[in-house]
Motif scaffolding. Structure first.
Motif, PDB file in Angstrom:
ATOM      1  N   ASP A   1      67.672  -4.753 -35.947  1.00 18.15           N
ATOM      2  CA  ASP A   1      68.896  -4.200 -35.378  1.00 18.15           C
ATOM      3  C   ASP A   1      70.064  -4.608 -36.262  1.00 18.15           C
ATOM      4  O   ASP A   1      71.359  -4.335 -36.162  1.00 18.15           O
ATOM      5  CB  ASP A   1      69.061  -4.663 -34.127  1.00 18.15           C
ATOM      6  CG  ASP A   1      68.069  -4.230 -32.957  1.00 18.15           C
ATOM      7  OD1 ASP A   1      67.695  -2.988 -33.219  1.00 18.15           O
ATOM      8  OD2 ASP A   1      67.494  -4.923 -32.224  1.00 18.15           O
TER       9      ASP A   1
ATOM     10  N   SER B   1      72.902  -1.611 -26.209  1.00 21.29           N
ATOM     11  CA  SER B   1      71.289  -1.379 -25.787  1.00 21.29           C
ATOM     12  C   SER B   1      70.664  -2.383 -24.915  1.00 21.29           C
ATOM     13  O   SER B   1      71.044  -3.591 -24.666  1.00 21.29           O
ATOM     14  CB  SER B   1      70.437  -1.495 -27.192  1.00 21.29           C
ATOM     15  OG  SER B   1      69.054  -1.689 -26.989  1.00 21.29           O
TER      16      SER B   1
ATOM     17  N   HIS C   1      75.175  -4.217 -30.806  1.00 21.00           N
ATOM     18  CA  HIS C   1      73.758  -3.752 -30.213  1.00 21.00           C
ATOM     19  C   HIS C   1      73.551  -4.312 -28.848  1.00 21.00           C
ATOM     20  O   HIS C   1      73.142  -3.776 -27.860  1.00 21.00           O
ATOM     21  CB  HIS C   1      72.763  -4.493 -31.295  1.00 21.00           C
ATOM     22  CG  HIS C   1      71.254  -4.326 -30.522  1.00 21.00           C
ATOM     23  ND1 HIS C   1      70.621  -3.068 -30.751  1.00 21.00           N
ATOM     24  CD2 HIS C   1      70.543  -5.235 -29.740  1.00 21.00           C
ATOM     25  CE1 HIS C   1      69.377  -3.171 -30.018  1.00 21.00           C
ATOM     26  NE2 HIS C   1      69.281  -4.596 -29.310  1.00 21.00           N
TER      27      HIS C   1
ATOM     28  N   TYR D   1      67.504  -3.364 -24.877  1.00 23.36           N
ATOM     29  CA  TYR D   1      66.657  -3.893 -25.361  1.00 23.36           C
ATOM     30  C   TYR D   1      67.069  -5.232 -26.111  1.00 23.36           C
ATOM     31  O   TYR D   1      68.318  -5.321 -26.673  1.00 23.36           O
ATOM     32  CB  TYR D   1      65.795  -2.941 -26.276  1.00 23.36           C
ATOM     33  CG  TYR D   1      65.196  -1.856 -25.658  1.00 23.36           C
ATOM     34  CD1 TYR D   1      64.200  -1.821 -24.714  1.00 23.36           C
ATOM     35  CD2 TYR D   1      66.021  -0.552 -25.994  1.00 23.36           C
ATOM     36  CE1 TYR D   1      63.597  -0.818 -24.255  1.00 23.36           C
ATOM     37  CE2 TYR D   1      65.497   0.504 -24.901  1.00 23.36           C
ATOM     38  CZ  TYR D   1      64.332   0.462 -24.372  1.00 23.36           C
ATOM     39  OH  TYR D   1      63.858   1.517 -23.721  1.00 23.36           O
TER      40      TYR D   1
ATOM     41  N   ARG E   1      69.394  -2.571 -40.167  1.00 25.81           N
ATOM     42  CA  ARG E   1      69.722  -1.324 -40.418  1.00 25.81           C
ATOM     43  C   ARG E   1      71.322  -0.975 -40.356  1.00 25.81           C
ATOM     44  O   ARG E   1      71.576  -0.399 -41.142  1.00 25.81           O
ATOM     45  CB  ARG E   1      69.093  -0.624 -39.071  1.00 25.81           C
ATOM     46  CG  ARG E   1      67.636  -0.039 -39.072  1.00 25.81           C
ATOM     47  CD  ARG E   1      67.435   0.855 -37.748  1.00 25.81           C
ATOM     48  NE  ARG E   1      67.609   0.438 -36.556  1.00 25.81           N
ATOM     49  CZ  ARG E   1      66.646  -0.222 -35.823  1.00 25.81           C
ATOM     50  NH1 ARG E   1      65.656  -0.003 -36.279  1.00 25.81           N
ATOM     51  NH2 ARG E   1      67.051  -0.550 -34.780  1.00 25.81           N
TER      52      ARG E   1
ATOM     53  N   ILE F   1      67.457  -8.064 -28.889  1.00 29.73           N
ATOM     54  CA  ILE F   1      67.757  -7.687 -30.276  1.00 29.73           C
ATOM     55  C   ILE F   1      66.748  -8.299 -31.253  1.00 29.73           C
ATOM     56  O   ILE F   1      66.183  -9.443 -30.864  1.00 29.73           O
ATOM     57  CB  ILE F   1      69.252  -8.396 -30.415  1.00 29.73           C
ATOM     58  CG1 ILE F   1      69.612  -7.981 -32.077  1.00 29.73           C
ATOM     59  CG2 ILE F   1      69.299  -9.959 -30.449  1.00 29.73           C
ATOM     60  CD1 ILE F   1      71.254  -8.354 -32.213  1.00 29.73           C
TER      61      ILE F   1
END
Length: 229
Positions: free
Chosen positions: A71, A63, A59, A65, A74, A67
């Motif tokens: 995250d 990403s 992640h 963003y 999922r 964490i």
């Protein structure tokens, strides 16, 4: 994960993304409590492919963003769902008459697969998988998957099979082990009673309860060949 594993995971994430580091002691305690509440049922790692650190690193790498616990949760749910979709329940070794033990073994196997402590059993493994010794001993004791009482009750509804089983029990050769030269019935299929109309076309094709005599003679000849040789 317990609180110590959550703390280790947060420390690993902090090395990769400093934005998650909490310098205030109260904030760090709240962050630890929050992550533990949301990820208590998610393991840190399993013997078969799951690692929360790998999910976190993926992640952070992909990403922009910061964490969140979701995250991690999922990918874990996707991991569990994929394993259960590939799993086919093997036959339990417990006594089928003991419903509680039978159900408990099925549930335990599924839970082990879902949590990553056991590998899924797939369809292609059903024929190559070694039979449980307890189940194999029970099959030898029973002798057949159909009890004698049920076989006798089904006899009026499948006369061809009943006649075949009765003939084999009396020591006669299995007529359905050869092809019938009269009605052309293939191996394993019962003979058929054919009626021919005036125009030469077949008017009926009803299965016979007993095989044709020529088929029985051919089966007898083949059964006697090894003895004669």
């Amino acid at each position: 994960m317990d609180r110590r594993e959550i703390a280790a995971l947060l420390a690993y994430i902090g090395r990769l993304d400093p934005r998650t580091i909490r310098t205030d002691q109260g904030e760090a305690r709240d962050q630890l409590a929050q992550w533990h509440e949301l990820l208590a049922d998610v393991p840190l790692a399993t013997p078969h492919g799951w690692d929360a650190c790998i999910a976190a690193r993926r992640h952070i790498r992909l990403s922009p963003y910061q964490i969140l616990p979701a995250d991690i949760a999922r990918p874990w749910e996707s991991y569990r769902r994929d394993r259960l979709d590939r799993h086919t329940d093997p036959t339990p070794s417990a006594d089928p008459d003991d419903q509680a033990a039978w159900t408990a073994e099925l549930v335990g196997t599924r839970r082990s697969v879902a949590t990553g402590t056991a590998q899924p059993t797939q369809y292609r493994q059903l024929t190559s998988h070694q039979i449980d010794p307890k189940l194999e001993a029970r099959l030898r004791q029973v002798g057949s998957c159909i009890p004698p009482e049920a076989r006798a009750a089904l006899a009026p509804y499948r006369p061809a099979r009943a006649a075949r089983e009765a003939a084999i029990a009396q020591g006669q050769p299995d007529a359905l082990s050869v092809r019938c030269e009269w009605c052309q019935a293939p191996v394993g299929e019962p003979c058929r009673r054919r009626r021919i109309g005036p125009d030469g076309a077949a008017r009926g094709n009803v299965p016979r309860a007993t095989p044709h005599h020529c088929r029985l003679d051919l089966a007898t000849q083949q059964a006697q060949q090894p003895a004669t040789a």
